[in-house]
Motif scaffolding. Structure first.
Motif, PDB file in Angstrom:
ATOM      1  N   GLU A   1       1.679 -15.233  -1.969  1.00 38.53           N
ATOM      2  CA  GLU A   1       1.037 -14.062  -2.551  1.00 38.53           C
ATOM      3  C   GLU A   1       1.741 -12.795  -2.095  1.00 38.53           C
ATOM      4  N   TRP A   2       2.024 -12.779  -0.779  1.00 42.39           N
ATOM      5  CA  TRP A   2       2.716 -11.628  -0.208  1.00 42.39           C
ATOM      6  C   TRP A   2       4.086 -11.442  -0.885  1.00 42.39           C
ATOM      7  N   LYS A   3       4.766 -12.508  -1.110  1.00 40.54           N
ATOM      8  CA  LYS A   3       6.085 -12.468  -1.764  1.00 40.54           C
ATOM      9  C   LYS A   3       5.984 -11.851  -3.149  1.00 40.54           C
ATOM     10  N   ARG A   4       4.969 -12.357  -3.865  1.00 41.42           N
ATOM     11  CA  ARG A   4       4.758 -11.874  -5.229  1.00 41.42           C
ATOM     12  C   ARG A   4       4.517 -10.361  -5.226  1.00 41.42           C
ATOM     13  N   ARG A   5       3.638  -9.993  -4.268  1.00 45.58           N
ATOM     14  CA  ARG A   5       3.280  -8.585  -4.156  1.00 45.58           C
ATOM     15  C   ARG A   5       4.502  -7.750  -3.782  1.00 45.58           C
TER      16      ARG A   5
ATOM     17  N   GLU B   1       7.618  -8.418  -4.490  1.00 48.87           N
ATOM     18  CA  GLU B   1       8.458  -8.278  -5.683  1.00 48.87           C
ATOM     19  C   GLU B   1       7.930  -7.176  -6.567  1.00 48.87           C
ATOM     20  N   LYS B   2       6.616  -7.204  -6.767  1.00 45.63           N
ATOM     21  CA  LYS B   2       5.955  -6.204  -7.605  1.00 45.63           C
ATOM     22  C   LYS B   2       6.205  -4.797  -7.093  1.00 45.63           C
ATOM     23  N   GLU B   3       5.995  -4.691  -5.774  1.00 48.90           N
ATOM     24  CA  GLU B   3       6.170  -3.389  -5.161  1.00 48.90           C
ATOM     25  C   GLU B   3       7.619  -2.923  -5.277  1.00 48.90           C
TER      26      GLU B   3
ATOM     27  N   GLU C   1       9.747  -3.693  -7.585  1.00 50.06           N
ATOM     28  CA  GLU C   1       9.911  -3.292  -8.993  1.00 50.06           C
ATOM     29  C   GLU C   1       9.379  -1.883  -9.193  1.00 50.06           C
ATOM     30  N   LYS C   2       8.191  -1.685  -8.638  1.00 48.92           N
ATOM     31  CA  LYS C   2       7.519  -0.400  -8.770  1.00 48.92           C
ATOM     32  C   LYS C   2       8.340   0.702  -8.127  1.00 48.92           C
ATOM     33  N   VAL C   3       8.875   0.391  -6.975  1.00 50.62           N
ATOM     34  CA  VAL C   3       9.683   1.378  -6.258  1.00 50.62           C
ATOM     35  C   VAL C   3      10.926   1.744  -7.079  1.00 50.62           C
ATOM     36  N   ALA C   4      11.556   0.739  -7.690  1.00 49.62           N
ATOM     37  CA  ALA C   4      12.742   0.983  -8.505  1.00 49.62           C
ATOM     38  C   ALA C   4      12.389   1.880  -9.683  1.00 49.62           C
ATOM     39  N   ARG C   5      11.226   1.521 -10.268  1.00 48.59           N
ATOM     40  CA  ARG C   5      10.756   2.308 -11.395  1.00 48.59           C
ATOM     41  C   ARG C   5      10.533   3.758 -10.971  1.00 48.59           C
TER      42      ARG C   5
END
Ligand code: ADP
Ligand code: MG
Length: 982
Positions: free
Chosen positions: A347-351, A353-355, A357-361
């Motif tokens: 779950e932490w890994k998934r989160r 990755e999400k974060e 992505e968000k940071v890149a955005r």
């Protein structure tokens, strides 16, 4: 573990209202039911005095516990098991039914309240859930009183502090957490907590109305398949009575009084008010422990239900109204609820990755914005189409920043628009700083709280110790008092015993004095007796002599009588013969001439007879005298005998008295010894007690050292006691030895006295011998006297015989002359006649010659007798002298024996006195060492005083006695003299 709110959802606090029925006292007081429940299907509104209140639910007085539970609390169970936090608390004035609602009667299916039902339900749910779920349930139970958290499962924790975990969720640090696996265990914990609560306070009702009790159930679950972990906290709070806070809380102000009475409740009101007022930036959770604990429940992450409990009575109208107002306010408070989930690595890994992505955005966006800014700064005007869409930006940010948002919300509302943010950059900076500062300070506060908690625990411990110490002191004091009392009692006893001993000693002294007196009396009596017996002896001797005298006299008189009778008979015979001769010759020879001569002869005979008669009368007179004397002597003898009997009686009486005295003396001695022993024992006890007193007195001053001191003293005491006992034993042995010695001496004394008695008896014998001798002497003297008398008589008789011979001679001469004359006359005239006459004469002559012969014979006999007696006299005299000498020798021997006896007696007396003195000294010495421990008794002084007095008394008594004896003796001597004279 880290918590995360995946699906934060806004959720209003649920407020239900419960009215209890009118209670007995309200009905008695005639209170009216002032609440109205509008008719219709809606059961969520009530009206009171025309004011309508709306709640999530309203329970009428007749609502059952089950109904309340089902409609107000049941849903929370599934929430908690789904990983949400939950809170149910009851609010209302005292006796409005809070406890009834929350607890009810645990164990009663009908009357049990929300807590037992929830507990049962939780376990029932768990039992009904999937198999791959593992639950850990732990409970805590504490109360908040005067803003202090007291652990109800561990009474030693009295001031727990509230801390924040790493998710900044407040929790009670150090509260006992008990793992439970069944509803029974939960109820046990509740019971334990309640009993602890009862123990700690005196007035439970008052206490429960002023304190909040918080029951916390912490449920953790883990899915064993996917390791998904959920946790939910359920707070079940029974608040303190709201009546005091309502007075102030209704105005929304915080009064000092209310704060003092129950800081927590006013803080709760303030928090609710602040939360209800959306404009408030600061929520004063930190004002009290209660609000801090309930921080998550009020405007935080928790499904909260408030049960407001009210009384329907008109009497409680104002309180009810304020309670309802509180509920109304609380209803507007909104919580943000999310599941407490512990994330797995995936779950932490998934989160992550999400974060990423968000940071890149966001980075891209920031670049765009920067370029736009640069253009703006350069003075360009960027066209609207070229401008970065801010809405897009926020949209992009919002969905992923839930966590931050919620955090921000907790810290206070933050300006929602970026424009505002930019406009007050400095403010924000400052605020950040301030926030940080505040955080730091809060942390410090928490630390201080923790410190306070530790300190208070320490204080509690100390208090406990102090209580123990107090108890110890009290018990010690009690002990001390008891000891004191005991000691006083024993001292009193000791005093009384001392008194007794004194009395006994006095009595003993008196007894001794009495004994002395008596013994002296006895001595005096003995002496008296001796003198009396001596006198008696003398008397007896004199009596004996008198009787012997009498006997002699009697003998003599009888002898004389005999002789007189003989003589008379002789004379009569002679006369008869003379008569017959005269009668026979009368017819033949007429002696007319001789008539005168015959007459003369007759007169001589008559004279002789009269003399005889006088002598006889003399003798009879003498006899009479002697008889009288004998009678007197007899009388005297009887008198003496009587006196002797009296004396003997007196002696026997005295002897008996002496015996009884000796016995009483012995008894007194025994008693004295016993008393002395008891005195010793008492003294010992007294000493012991004194030591104990010293110990106890010392303990009063130095209580801490008391025990040691006491121990030491006891040891010392023991040693002392042992030493003392040894000493006593030694002394006892010595006494026994002395006793033995005394006994020996007594034995020797007895031997001596026996010897003395022997001597006495010998003396008696000698005396009696002497008496015999003296009697013999007396006899001899009397015989001598008699002889003398006889000699005298004989001489008289000789004289008379000589006279008589002379007369006879004369008569013969006359007769011869007469015969010659007659012969001359008749020679011439009548020769025949001469023959006849001469024959008669011849006959007469022969008779006379016969008579003469007889007389000479008698004379000769008498002379011979006299010579015999004379011969015998020197012999007898010699014998007498020898007897006298013997008597003298015996007397001297007796004297010597007496003197020896006296010497022996004196020596014995001296020995006895010496031993007595020694024993007394020993006794004194034995009592000596005790005096150094206890109060010294001046036994010597006391003794002297008493002895002196006694001595004086005895002396006076002795004087009287002596005088009496002297008087008696005098009278006796006088009597004796009289007797002698008579
Ligand atoms: P509080 O805890 O608010 O001080 P309690 O719960 O102790 O009040 O209630 C006071 C009394 O009123 C108790 O004897 C209780 O049994 C009774 N009581 C309270 N609510 C009800 C009710 N709904 N029905 C019957 N009796 C009630
Ligand atoms: Mg109560």
């Amino acid at each position: 573990m880290s918590g995360d709110r995946e699906i934060p959802a806004e959720d209003s606090i649920k407020v239900v209202c419960r009215f209890r029925p009118l209670n007995d006292s309200e009905e008695k007081a005639g209170s009216k039911f002032i609440v109205k429940f509008p008719s219709g299907g809606e059961d969520n509104c009530i009206s009171i005095a025309g004011k309508v209140y709306l709640f999530d639910k309203v329970f009428k007085p007749n609502a059952t516990q089950e109904k309340v539970y089902n409609e107000a609390a049941k849903s929370i169970v599934s929430d908690v098991l789904a990983g949400y936090n939950g809170t149910i608390f009851a609010y209302g004035q005292t006796s409005s039914g809070k406890t009834h609602t929350m607890e009810g009667v645990i164990g009663d299916p009908q009357k049990q309240g929300i807590i037992p039902r929830i507990v049962n339900d939780i376990f029932n749910h768990i039992y009904a859930m999937e198999e791959n779920l593992e639950f850990h349930i732990k409970v805590s139970y504490f109360e908040i009183y005067m803003d202090k958290i007291r652990d109800l499962l561990d009474v030693s924790k009295v001031n727990l502090s509230v801390h924040e975990d790493k998710n900044r969720v407040p929790y009670v640090k150090g509260a006992t957490e008990r793992f439970v696996s069944s509803p029974e265990e939960v109820f046990e914990s509740i019971e334990e907590g309640k009993s602890n609560r009862h123990i700690a306070v005196t007035n439970m009702n008052e206490h429960s109305s002023r304190s909040h009790s918080v029951f916390l159930i912490n449920v953790k679950q883990e899915n064993l398949e996917n390791q998904k972990k959920l946790s939910g906290k359920l707070y079940l709070v029974d608040l303190a009575g709201s009546e005091k806070v309502s007075k102030t809380g209704a105005e929304g102000t915080v009064l000092d009084e209310a704060k003092n009475i129950n800081k927590s409740l006013s803080a709760l009101g303030n928090v609710i008010s602040a939360l209800a007022d959306g404009n408030k930036t600061h929520i004063p959770y930190r004002d009290s422990k209660l609000t801090r604990i309930l921080q998550e429940s009020l405007g935080g992450n928790a499904r909260t239900t408030i049960v407001i409990c009210c009384s329907p009575a008109s009497f409680n109208e104002s309180e009810t109204k304020s309670t309802l107002d509180f509920g109304k306010r609380a209803k507007t408070v909104k919580n943000v609820v999310c599941v407490n989930e512990e994330l797995t690595a995936e779950e932490w890994k998934r989160r992550y990755e999400k974060e990423k992505e968000k940071v890149a955005r966001l980075k891209g966006k920031v670049e765009k914005l920067e370029s736009e800014l640069q253009r703006w700064r350069a003075g360009e005007t960027v066209k609207a189409e070229e401008q970065v869409n801010l809405n897009e930006l926020t949209e992009a940010v919002t969905p992923v920043s839930g966590m931050e948002e919620s955090t921000v919300e907790k810290q206070g509302p933050v300006p929602a628009t970026p424009a505002l943010m930019i406009g007050s950059t400095l403010d924000v900076e400052e605020r950040r700083k301030l926030e940080l500062e505040r955080e730091r300070l809060y942390q410090q506060l928490d630390e201080k709280d923790e410190e306070i908690n530790e300190q208070s625990q320490y204080v509690e411990k100390l208090k406990e110790q102090m209580l123990e110490q107090d108890e110890l002191i009290a018990s010690t004091r009690r002990d001390y008092e008891a000891l004191q009392a005991e000691m006083n009692r024993i001292q009193q006893e000791n005093e009384s015993a001392k008194e007794e001993v004194k009395e006994v000693l006095q009595a003993l002294e008196e007894l001794a004095v009495n004994y002395d007196q008596k013994s002296q009396e006895v001595d005096a009596k003995n002496k008296e007796m001796e003198t009396l017996s001596e006198e008696l002896m003398q008397k007896q001797a004199s009596l004996n002599t008198t009787t012997t005298e009498l006997q002699q006299l009697r003998d003599m008189s009888s002898h004389q009588k005999k002789r007189i009778a003989e003589m008379l008979s002789n004379l009569l015979k002679e006369l008869g013969e003379i008569g017959s001769t005269l009668g026979s010759d009368g017819s033949e020879i007429k002696i007319s001439n001789d008539a005168a001569k015959l007459e003369e002869e007759f007169t001589v005979a008559r004279l002789y007879i009269s003399r005889m008669k006088s002598e006889v009368t003399n003798l009879t007179q003498r006899l009479h005298e002697i008889e009288n004397k004998e009678q007197d002597s007899n009388k005297k003898v009887t008198e003496y005998e009587k006196e002797l009997g009296e004396c003997r009686l007196l002696i026997s009486q005295h002897e008996a008295r002496m015996k009884s005295l000796q016995e009483s003396m012995r008894e007194a001695e025994n008693k004295k010894r016993m008393l002395e022993e008891s005195v010793d024992a008492l003294r010992e006890e007294c000493a012991k007690l004194k030591a104990a007193e010293q110990v106890s007195s010392a303990s009063e001053s130095e209580k801490k050292e008391a025990n040691e001191l006491r121990l030491a003293l006891e040891q010392q005491m023991d040693q002392l006691r042992v030493a003392h006992q040894k000493q006593v034993a030694a002394l006892r042995d010595e006494i026994a030895e002395k006793q033995q010695l005394i006994n020996d001496i007594k034995d020797s004394n007895q031997k001596l006295s026996l010897a003395q008695q022997q001597l006495q008896s010998e003396y008696e014998k000698v005396k009696s011998e002497e008496a015999e001798k003296s009697q013999k002497l007396q006899e001899l003297i009397t015989t001598n006297e008699r002889r003398e008398q006889a000699r005298k008589d004989l001489r008289g008789l000789e004289d008379t015989v000589a006279k008589e011979l002379q007369t006879l001679h004369n008569l013969r001469k006359l007769f011869v002359q007469d015969l010659q004359a007659r012969m001359k006359k008749n020679l011439s005239a009548e020769d025949n006649e001469e023959d006849g006459g001469s024959l008669a004469q011849k006959q007469k002559i022969s008779f006379l010659e016969n008579n003469l012969d007889q007389l000479t014979k008698v004379h000769k006999q008498l002379v011979r007798d006299n010579a015999d007696l004379r011969c015998e006299l020197p012999k007898l005299e010699k014998r007498l002298r020898a007897t006298m000498e013997r008597v003298k020798a015996l007397e001297t021997a007796l004297k010597e024996a007496k003197e020896g006896a006296m010497r022996d007696r004196k020596r014995y007396q001296y020995e006895v006195d010496r031993i007595k003195e020694a024993v007394r000294q020993k006794n004194l010495a034995r009592r000596g060492p005790a005096a150094t421990i206890a109060k010294p008794i001046r036994s010597g002084q006391h003794h002297v005083v008493v002895g002196g007095g006694a001595a004086i008394r005895t002396g006076s008594n002795m004087g009287q006695k002596n005088m009496e004896i002297a008087r008696k003796r005098e009278s006796l001597i006088i009597n004796e003299k009289d007797a002698c004279e008579s």
